[in-house]
Motif scaffolding. Structure first.
Motif, short mmCIF file in Angstrom:
data_model
loop_
_atom_site.label_atom_id
_atom_site.label_comp_id
_atom_site.label_asym_id
_atom_site.label_seq_id
_atom_site.Cartn_x
_atom_site.Cartn_y
_atom_site.Cartn_z
N LYS A 46 0.84 -1.20 0.00
CA LYS A 46 0.00 0.00 0.00
C LYS A 46 0.88 1.26 0.00
CE LYS A 46 -3.76 2.30 2.48
NZ LYS A 46 -3.34 3.59 2.19
N ALA A 47 1.91 1.27 0.80
CA ALA A 47 2.82 2.42 0.87
C ALA A 47 3.54 2.61 -0.47
CB ALA A 47 3.82 2.24 2.00
N LEU A 48 3.97 1.51 -1.08
CA LEU A 48 4.64 1.58 -2.37
C LEU A 48 3.70 2.10 -3.45
CD1 LEU A 48 7.33 1.00 -3.73
CD2 LEU A 48 6.52 -1.31 -4.20
N ARG A 49 2.45 1.62 -3.43
CA ARG A 49 1.45 2.09 -4.39
C ARG A 49 1.18 3.58 -4.20
NH1 ARG A 49 -3.81 -0.12 -3.09
NH2 ARG A 49 -4.06 1.88 -2.07
N ASP A 50 1.04 4.03 -2.96
CA ASP A 50 0.80 5.44 -2.66
C ASP A 50 1.97 6.31 -3.13
OD1 ASP A 50 -1.64 4.79 -1.56
OD2 ASP A 50 -0.97 4.97 0.53
N LEU A 51 3.18 5.83 -2.94
CA LEU A 51 4.37 6.55 -3.40
C LEU A 51 4.38 6.66 -4.92
CD1 LEU A 51 7.10 7.90 -2.77
CD2 LEU A 51 8.13 5.61 -2.92
N ILE A 92 1.82 6.62 -6.91
CA ILE A 92 0.76 7.55 -7.30
C ILE A 92 1.23 8.99 -7.11
CG2 ILE A 92 -1.53 8.42 -6.66
CD1 ILE A 92 -2.34 5.47 -6.18
N LYS A 93 1.89 9.28 -5.99
CA LYS A 93 2.39 10.63 -5.73
C LYS A 93 3.44 11.04 -6.76
CE LYS A 93 1.53 10.83 -0.78
NZ LYS A 93 2.13 10.88 0.56
N TYR A 97 3.16 14.15 -9.48
CA TYR A 97 4.18 15.20 -9.63
C TYR A 97 4.67 15.28 -11.07
CZ TYR A 97 4.55 15.96 -4.59
OH TYR A 97 4.29 16.28 -3.29
N ILE A 98 4.91 14.14 -11.69
CA ILE A 98 5.36 14.12 -13.08
C ILE A 98 4.29 14.72 -13.99
CG2 ILE A 98 5.90 12.59 -15.03
CD1 ILE A 98 7.35 10.77 -12.98
N LEU A 99 3.04 14.38 -13.78
CA LEU A 99 1.94 14.92 -14.57
C LEU A 99 1.84 16.44 -14.38
CD1 LEU A 99 -0.48 14.45 -16.43
CD2 LEU A 99 -1.87 14.09 -14.37
N ALA A 100 1.99 16.92 -13.15
CA ALA A 100 1.93 18.37 -12.87
C ALA A 100 3.05 19.10 -13.59
CB ALA A 100 1.99 18.62 -11.37
N VAL A 101 4.26 18.54 -13.59
CA VAL A 101 5.39 19.17 -14.27
C VAL A 101 5.17 19.19 -15.78
CG1 VAL A 101 7.86 18.90 -14.81
CG2 VAL A 101 7.07 18.71 -12.45
N ILE A 102 4.68 18.10 -16.33
CA ILE A 102 4.40 18.04 -17.77
C ILE A 102 3.35 19.07 -18.15
CG2 ILE A 102 3.36 16.62 -19.59
CD1 ILE A 102 4.81 14.20 -18.29
N LEU A 103 2.28 19.16 -17.39
CA LEU A 103 1.23 20.15 -17.68
C LEU A 103 1.75 21.57 -17.54
CD1 LEU A 103 -1.85 18.48 -15.95
CD2 LEU A 103 -1.41 18.70 -18.40
#
Length: 168
Positions: A11-16, A18-19, A23-29
């Motif tokens: 769960k922690a790995l999946r949450d990481l 996703i985060k 961040y990558i999507l925000a930078v691309i946008l």
């Protein structure tokens, strides 16, 4: 107990993941729709922007006369200064005197403005939806004197920030 740790670890790995993805999507946008970046090669905008500087523009800001901008011409990003907008009349006489609507613009640094050997005939009326863009260092005629007015849609916005890159 180990099964519970395994589930919590996944769960922690999946949450990481996703985060990181967010961040990558925000930078691309951000760099697709808000900011544009170009490394300035050459001194065509000297002294305002020097060779080797990183130029960042804000695509959402309004571009106006006397504003340095990043624009695209022939698929290449260039940096120049808007000196006239749609409907304005640009004249360059044989002595290198630049006139916009019959008035010499107030420029911080004055360079003699020469005519380029091109199809542009003066006085030149800037077409609707276009800008007339010149380099600050006017001896470099790789600007609107050579290839005409630039469509507003090809202007990526006014310069927001320049960062000195020499020595990296």
């Amino acid at each position: 107990m180990t099964e519970e740790k395994n589930v919590n670890g996944k769960k922690a790995l999946r949450d990481l993941a996703i985060k990181i993805g967010m961040y990558i999507l925000a930078v691309i946008l951000l760099f697709t729709f808000v900011l544009d970046i170009k490394i300035q090669y050459g001194n065509n905008m000297y002294p305002a922007i020097r060779d080797g500087e990183l130029v960042i523009t804000n695509r959402l800001a309004h571009s106006d006369v006397e504003t340095p901008v990043i624009y695209k011409h022939d698929g290449k990003k260039k940096v120049g200064r808007i000196i006239a907008t749609e409907g304005q009349v640009v004249s360059i006489n044989g002595n290198g005197k630049l006139l916009i609507n019959g008035v010499q613009p107030a420029e911080e640094i004055f360079y003699k403005t020469s005519k380029a050997d091109s199809k542009i005939k003066y006085p030149y009326t800037v077409p609707s939806g276009h800008f007339f863009i010149l380099n600050d260092y006017r001896s470099d005629m790789n600007d609107s004197r050579t290839y005409g007015a630039i469509a507003k849609s090809d202007v990526h916005g006014p310069v927001l920030l320049t960062i000195r890159r020499r020595g990296f």
